[in-house]
Scaffold this motif. Structure first.
Motif, PDB file in Angstrom:
ATOM      1  N   GLY A 170       0.962  -1.834   0.160  1.00 30.27           N
ATOM      2  CA  GLY A 170      -0.247   0.249   0.192  1.00 30.27           C
ATOM      3  C   GLY A 170       0.645   1.313  -0.078  1.00 30.27           C
ATOM      4  N   ASP A 171       2.357   1.068   0.316  1.00 24.79           N
ATOM      5  CA  ASP A 171       3.194   2.822  -0.084  1.00 24.79           C
ATOM      6  C   ASP A 171       3.798   2.720  -1.465  1.00 24.79           C
ATOM      7  OD1 ASP A 171       4.858   4.180   0.432  1.00 24.79           O
ATOM      8  OD2 ASP A 171       4.912   3.982   2.659  1.00 24.79           O
ATOM      9  N   ALA A 172       3.694   3.746  -2.675  1.00 25.86           N
ATOM     10  CA  ALA A 172       4.677   3.527  -3.441  1.00 25.86           C
ATOM     11  C   ALA A 172       5.423   3.843  -3.756  1.00 25.86           C
ATOM     12  CB  ALA A 172       3.207   3.852  -4.615  1.00 25.86           C
ATOM     13  N   GLY A 173       6.087   4.506  -2.470  1.00 24.84           N
ATOM     14  CA  GLY A 173       7.059   4.950  -2.037  1.00 24.84           C
ATOM     15  C   GLY A 173       8.066   4.671  -0.982  1.00 24.84           C
ATOM     16  N   MET A 174       7.835   3.861  -0.462  1.00 22.98           N
ATOM     17  CA  MET A 174       8.885   2.973   0.416  1.00 22.98           C
ATOM     18  C   MET A 174       8.068   1.155   0.910  1.00 22.98           C
ATOM     19  SD  MET A 174      11.504   4.975   0.243  1.00 22.98           S
ATOM     20  CE  MET A 174      12.773   4.754   1.259  1.00 22.98           C
ATOM     21  N   ASP A 175       9.359   0.455   0.628  1.00 25.93           N
ATOM     22  CA  ASP A 175       8.125  -0.225   1.373  1.00 25.93           C
ATOM     23  C   ASP A 175       7.569  -1.113   2.723  1.00 25.93           C
ATOM     24  OD1 ASP A 175       8.511  -1.745  -1.288  1.00 25.93           O
ATOM     25  OD2 ASP A 175      10.239  -3.498  -0.937  1.00 25.93           O
ATOM     26  N   ARG A 176       7.082  -1.247   3.210  1.00 23.81           N
ATOM     27  CA  ARG A 176       6.374  -1.624   4.550  1.00 23.81           C
ATOM     28  C   ARG A 176       6.303  -3.181   4.367  1.00 23.81           C
ATOM     29  NH1 ARG A 176       4.310   3.562   6.695  1.00 23.81           N
ATOM     30  NH2 ARG A 176       3.399   4.833   5.442  1.00 23.81           N
ATOM     31  N   ALA A 177       6.927  -3.551   5.799  1.00 27.03           N
ATOM     32  CA  ALA A 177       7.037  -5.327   6.316  1.00 27.03           C
ATOM     33  C   ALA A 177       5.038  -5.119   6.695  1.00 27.03           C
ATOM     34  CB  ALA A 177       7.118  -5.543   6.969  1.00 27.03           C
ATOM     35  N   MET A 178       4.644  -6.625   6.145  1.00 26.10           N
ATOM     36  CA  MET A 178       3.795  -7.107   5.655  1.00 26.10           C
ATOM     37  C   MET A 178       2.795  -8.315   6.485  1.00 26.10           C
ATOM     38  SD  MET A 178       3.062  -6.740   1.071  1.00 26.10           S
ATOM     39  CE  MET A 178       4.270  -7.983   1.236  1.00 26.10           C
ATOM     40  N   GLY A 179       1.923  -7.359   6.880  1.00 27.31           N
ATOM     41  CA  GLY A 179       1.053  -9.103   7.443  1.00 27.31           C
ATOM     42  C   GLY A 179       1.517  -9.966   8.486  1.00 27.31           C
ATOM     43  N   PRO A 180       1.190 -10.957   9.337  1.00 20.10           N
ATOM     44  CA  PRO A 180       1.279 -11.053  10.647  1.00 20.10           C
ATOM     45  C   PRO A 180       2.668 -11.439  10.820  1.00 20.10           C
ATOM     46  CG  PRO A 180      -0.053 -12.874   9.305  1.00 20.10           C
ATOM     47  CD  PRO A 180       0.148 -11.564   9.034  1.00 20.10           C
ATOM     48  N   MET A 181       3.404 -12.337   9.873  1.00 11.27           N
ATOM     49  CA  MET A 181       4.944 -12.302  10.104  1.00 11.27           C
ATOM     50  C   MET A 181       5.784 -11.227   9.274  1.00 11.27           C
ATOM     51  SD  MET A 181       4.602 -14.802  11.660  1.00 11.27           S
ATOM     52  CE  MET A 181       6.107 -16.664  11.788  1.00 11.27           C
ATOM     53  N   GLN A 182       5.576  -9.746   9.242  1.00  3.22           N
ATOM     54  CA  GLN A 182       6.626  -8.888   8.442  1.00  3.22           C
ATOM     55  C   GLN A 182       7.050  -9.258   7.664  1.00  3.22           C
ATOM     56  OE1 GLN A 182       5.617  -5.408  10.437  1.00  3.22           O
ATOM     57  NE2 GLN A 182       3.662  -5.987   9.435  1.00  3.22           N
ATOM     58  N   PHE A 183       6.154  -9.626   6.624  1.00 11.89           N
ATOM     59  CA  PHE A 183       7.229 -10.174   5.170  1.00 11.89           C
ATOM     60  C   PHE A 183       7.264  -8.968   4.250  1.00 11.89           C
ATOM     61  CE2 PHE A 183       6.845 -13.863   5.886  1.00 11.89           C
ATOM     62  CZ  PHE A 183       8.133 -15.097   5.649  1.00 11.89           C
ATOM     63  N   ILE A 184       8.512  -8.085   4.386  1.00  8.79           N
ATOM     64  CA  ILE A 184       8.784  -6.630   3.467  1.00  8.79           C
ATOM     65  C   ILE A 184       8.006  -7.811   1.826  1.00  8.79           C
ATOM     66  CG2 ILE A 184      10.085  -5.870   4.297  1.00  8.79           C
ATOM     67  CD1 ILE A 184      12.463  -6.920   2.537  1.00  8.79           C
ATOM     68  N   PRO A 185       8.382  -6.933   0.908  1.00  9.11           N
ATOM     69  CA  PRO A 185       7.247  -7.151  -0.202  1.00  9.11           C
ATOM     70  C   PRO A 185       8.210  -8.056  -1.822  1.00  9.11           C
ATOM     71  CG  PRO A 185       6.230  -4.925   0.026  1.00  9.11           C
ATOM     72  CD  PRO A 185       7.615  -4.730   0.674  1.00  9.11           C
ATOM     73  N   GLU A 186       9.608  -7.164  -1.514  1.00 12.60           N
ATOM     74  CA  GLU A 186      10.319  -7.909  -2.108  1.00 12.60           C
ATOM     75  C   GLU A 186      10.653  -9.511  -1.924  1.00 12.60           C
ATOM     76  OE1 GLU A 186      13.110  -9.339  -5.708  1.00 12.60           O
ATOM     77  OE2 GLU A 186      11.307  -8.176  -4.977  1.00 12.60           O
ATOM     78  N   THR A 187      10.801  -9.352  -0.412  1.00 13.44           N
ATOM     79  CA  THR A 187      11.389 -10.896   0.055  1.00 13.44           C
ATOM     80  C   THR A 187      10.081 -11.861   0.288  1.00 13.44           C
ATOM     81  OG1 THR A 187      12.563 -10.073   1.374  1.00 13.44           O
ATOM     82  CG2 THR A 187      12.065 -12.862   1.554  1.00 13.44           C
ATOM     83  N   TRP A 188       8.461 -10.962  -0.284  1.00  8.46           N
ATOM     84  CA  TRP A 188       7.568 -12.177  -0.352  1.00  8.46           C
ATOM     85  C   TRP A 188       7.087 -12.264  -1.753  1.00  8.46           C
ATOM     86  CZ3 TRP A 188       4.258 -14.685   2.757  1.00  8.46           C
ATOM     87  CH2 TRP A 188       3.036 -14.459   2.607  1.00  8.46           C
ATOM     88  N   ARG A 189       7.726 -11.472  -2.564  1.00  3.80           N
ATOM     89  CA  ARG A 189       8.003 -12.095  -3.929  1.00  3.80           C
ATOM     90  C   ARG A 189       8.458 -13.428  -4.094  1.00  3.80           C
ATOM     91  NH1 ARG A 189      10.557 -11.552  -9.063  1.00  3.80           N
ATOM     92  NH2 ARG A 189      12.074 -10.539  -7.530  1.00  3.80           N
ATOM     93  N   LEU A 190       9.320 -13.397  -4.114  1.00  2.19           N
ATOM     94  CA  LEU A 190      10.836 -14.699  -3.839  1.00  2.19           C
ATOM     95  C   LEU A 190      10.214 -15.993  -3.295  1.00  2.19           C
ATOM     96  CD1 LEU A 190      13.756 -12.296  -3.937  1.00  2.19           C
ATOM     97  CD2 LEU A 190      12.703 -13.559  -5.922  1.00  2.19           C
ATOM     98  N   TYR A 191       9.316 -15.168  -2.549  1.00  4.38           N
ATOM     99  CA  TYR A 191       9.146 -16.706  -0.882  1.00  4.38           C
ATOM    100  C   TYR A 191       7.969 -16.923  -0.458  1.00  4.38           C
ATOM    101  CZ  TYR A 191      11.559 -19.244   2.333  1.00  4.38           C
ATOM    102  OH  TYR A 191      11.905 -20.287   2.999  1.00  4.38           O
TER     103      TYR A 191
END
Length: 243
Positions: free
Chosen positions: A153-174
């Motif tokens: 939800g942030d087009a400027g910087m990344d934020r950790a997401m969800g109950p286990m707090q993944f960042i978007p790029e790590t989530w995309r890969l993993y």
């Protein structure tokens, strides 16, 4: 959930230097705190990891008997236990315990209940849990936007997401689909817990060893205090109560 997908994701992680919260620089000479790794807790029953529907439902009775004393939602405990069971089946050398996942989940999001969030029966967490903007301020990392805001939800910087707090790029890969709903969702507890299990196993290799456990936790969040806090919560859960 496809174990093949889970293993493929583990292999993919070898190609990325972008870790969940930092670059891991845990040195071989760094002292390891006492009580590492934390106890494994009550064993998780064997389940069919290829079951249709939400496989974690197979652990409902086991989780329902223990969750109240642990002060955590039953659905969250089901997700931790199922992720640990899949890790045991697909990567038996890892030795990841549900107590470690629960310790992380507590520190990251109070088991998906941060700021009044609730977990649906299928594992979805609402309202969405988002971390602070990773813009380099207040001691945080600076991580430029990697998903055009589509996930966090942030087009400027990344934020950790969800109950286990993944960042978007790590989530995309993993990220993986653990509840067989056809979506790979960081805001679904089952998906997030199983993805975290794969990540920890890749980084730590053998979490039954002190250095392996610390390597995994320091990769998840590059802070010794973080690892100690997870250790303390995991130890309490292994003993049947919250910290």
């Amino acid at each position: 959930m496809s174990p093949v997908r889970w293993l493929r994701a583990v292999a993919v992680m070898a190609a990325t230097a972008l870790l969940m919260a930092s670059s891991c620089s845990w040195q071989l000479g760094t002292p390891i705190p006492e009580g590492v790794p934390p106890p494994a807790g009550v064993p998780v029953p064997q389940v069919d990891t290829h079951a249709k529907g939400r496989p974690a439902d197979q652990l409902h009775q086991w989780a329902a008997e223990r969750a109240p004393a642990l002060a955590m939602p039953v659905t969250a405990l089901e997700a931790y236990a199922y992720a640990a069971r899949v890790a045991e089946v697909e990567n038996p050398d890892c030795h990841l315990a549900w107590t470690t996942l629960a310790g992380i989940g507590m520190v990251e999001s109070h088991h998906g209940t941060y700021r009044g969030a609730m977990i649906a029966p299928n594992g979805d967490v609402r309202p969405l849990i988002r971390g602070v903007r990773l813009d380099g301020s207040n001691g945080n990392l600076e991580i430029l936007d990697s998903d055009s805001g589509k996930l966090d939800g942030d087009a400027g910087m990344d934020r950790a997401m969800g109950p286990m707090q993944f960042i978007p790029e790590t989530w995309r890969l993993y990220g993986v689909d653990a509840n067989n709903d056809g979506k790979v969702d960081p805001d679904n507890f089952d998906d997030a817990a199983l993805s975290a299990a794969g990540y920890l196993c890749w980084r730590g290799k053998n979490l039954s060893k002190p250095r392996g456990w610390m390597n995994a936790l320091k990769a998840y969040n590059h802070s010794e205090q973080y690892a100690r806090t997870v250790r303390d919560w995991a130890t309490a859960y292994a003993n049947g109560h919250p910290l």
